[in-house]
Scaffold this active site. Structure first.
Site, mmCIF file in Angstrom:
data_model
loop_
_atom_site.group_PDB
_atom_site.id
_atom_site.type_symbol
_atom_site.label_atom_id
_atom_site.label_comp_id
_atom_site.label_asym_id
_atom_site.label_seq_id
_atom_site.Cartn_x
_atom_site.Cartn_y
_atom_site.Cartn_z
ATOM 1 N N ASP A 129 64.622 38.870 41.095
ATOM 2 C CA ASP A 129 63.469 38.081 40.658
ATOM 3 C C ASP A 129 63.895 36.725 40.089
ATOM 4 O OD1 ASP A 129 60.706 37.716 40.328
ATOM 5 O OD2 ASP A 129 60.430 39.715 39.482
ATOM 6 N N ASP A 200 53.027 37.141 43.190
ATOM 7 C CA ASP A 200 52.762 38.566 43.404
ATOM 8 C C ASP A 200 51.485 38.801 44.205
ATOM 9 O OD1 ASP A 200 55.004 39.056 41.968
ATOM 10 O OD2 ASP A 200 53.996 39.881 40.208
#
Length: 328
Positions: A129, A200
């Site tokens: 991430d 996301d």
């Protein structure tokens, strides 16, 4: 080039459980992949997302990252071994910053130690991430039109893990999750196996349309070992209709995105299982002779007409974005 020639298929914990994870939930997902016939359809990765580690920090002596023993009392290697015993592969999560998005230890400056730790545990995939990045590792928004993004701060930061993974003998799928920043489509296939194209996902028709649009811009960068990641599946989540879920799955297949299911698998209906087991679409996604994604051949926003090639021949994919049926 030892893994992820075709897009990864499997399951990830985040969309189902966010940080509320533990050993039992991960192993239940692994068992459901087998029990529901999803393993036989090609879904072999079981991936733990954020919040698995000890939030208080690393081992003071070895500097190795530690599991949260309240969630994983037997450690991560035990979970990986249990997943492997089912004939599946095991994935885990970290961050190319000082901390993960949920505030757990990140891997920046610890890449070599973490790569070896993951290898020792039997990890087969790392999702990496992009939170809590020091300012000296970020990129300027003012760059020339011919800027070499492969040598940007973002790419150099992600390349640190590439170098670390190259020091271990265990092949690990490298899933870059920098949310589509730093023109990642131009270097993601050189640095890892897949790259996220956006922030996301959400279980909404608007997200599905927007990410199809985004992916369509960069289909020419997709090929073997190089996949644009449209984020995790939302089938089983939210209020998507079956028609919307079919389109969701089909687009991920023909655009050759990784497909990581993101729901409690035990709650999937027979209709939903039929969608994610579609043999023709999965065959296109996983074709080992033709690596290119389908490409739009009629302009649209988002495009409604795509064509591609597999060992079965030529394919045409059409999407009706309207709320009512109609001719195309």
């Amino acid at each position: 080039k030892l893994v992820a020639k075709t897009p990864v298929l499997g399951w990830n914990s985040w969309n189902a459980y966010q940080g509320n994870i533990n050993e039992a939930k991960i192993l239940a997902a692994a068992n459901n992949l087998t029990k529901l016939g999803l393993k036989d359809a090609g879904y072999i990765y079981v991936s733990v997302d954020d919040c698995w580690s000890n939030i208080n920090g690393r081992d003071a002596t070895t500097q190795r990252v530690l599991p949260d023993l309240n969630k994983f009392p037997n450690g991560i290697k035990h979970v990986a071994d249990s997943v492997h015993a089912l004939g599946l592969k095991f994935g885990i999560y970290s961050d190319a910053g000082l901390k993960t998005c949920s505030g757990y230890p990140g891997s920046l400056y610890y890449e070599t130690i973490d790569a070896q730790t993951w290898s020792d545990w039997g990890v087969d995939l790392i999702k990496y991430d992009n939170c809590n990045v020091p300012s000296n590792w970020t990129d300027s928004s003012n760059v020339p039109s011919n800027y070499d993004w492969y040598n940007s701060n973002s790419a150099l930061r992600y390349r640190r893990l590439t170098d670390a993974l190259n020091t271990i003998s265990r092949p690990i799928v490298y899933s870059i999750c920098n949310w589509g920043g730093a023109n990642v489509w131009t270097w993601g296939g050189r640095v890892g196996h897949s790259w996220r194209l956006s922030g996301d996902s959400s279980a909404t028709w608007s997200y599905i349309q927007s990410i199809i649009q985004q992916a369509s811009y960069y289909v020419n960068y997709v090929g073997f070992y190089a996949h644009g990641d449209m984020d995790m599946m939302e089938i089983g989540n939210g209020a998507l209709t079956l028609a919307e879920q079919r389109t969701h799955f089909a687009a991920w297949c023909f655009l050759k995105s990784p497909i990581l299911l993101g729901t409690d698998l035990s709650l999937l209906s027979s209709d939903q299982l039929a969608i994610i087991k579609n043999k023709e679409l999965l065959a296109f996604s996983q074709d080992t002779t033709y690596g290119a994604a389908a490409k739009p051949y009629v302009s649209g926003s988002p495009p409604a007409y795509f064509s591609g090639t597999s060992t079965a021949g030529a394919h045409v994919f059409m999407i009706n974005y309207n709320s009512a049926s109609g001719s195309m």
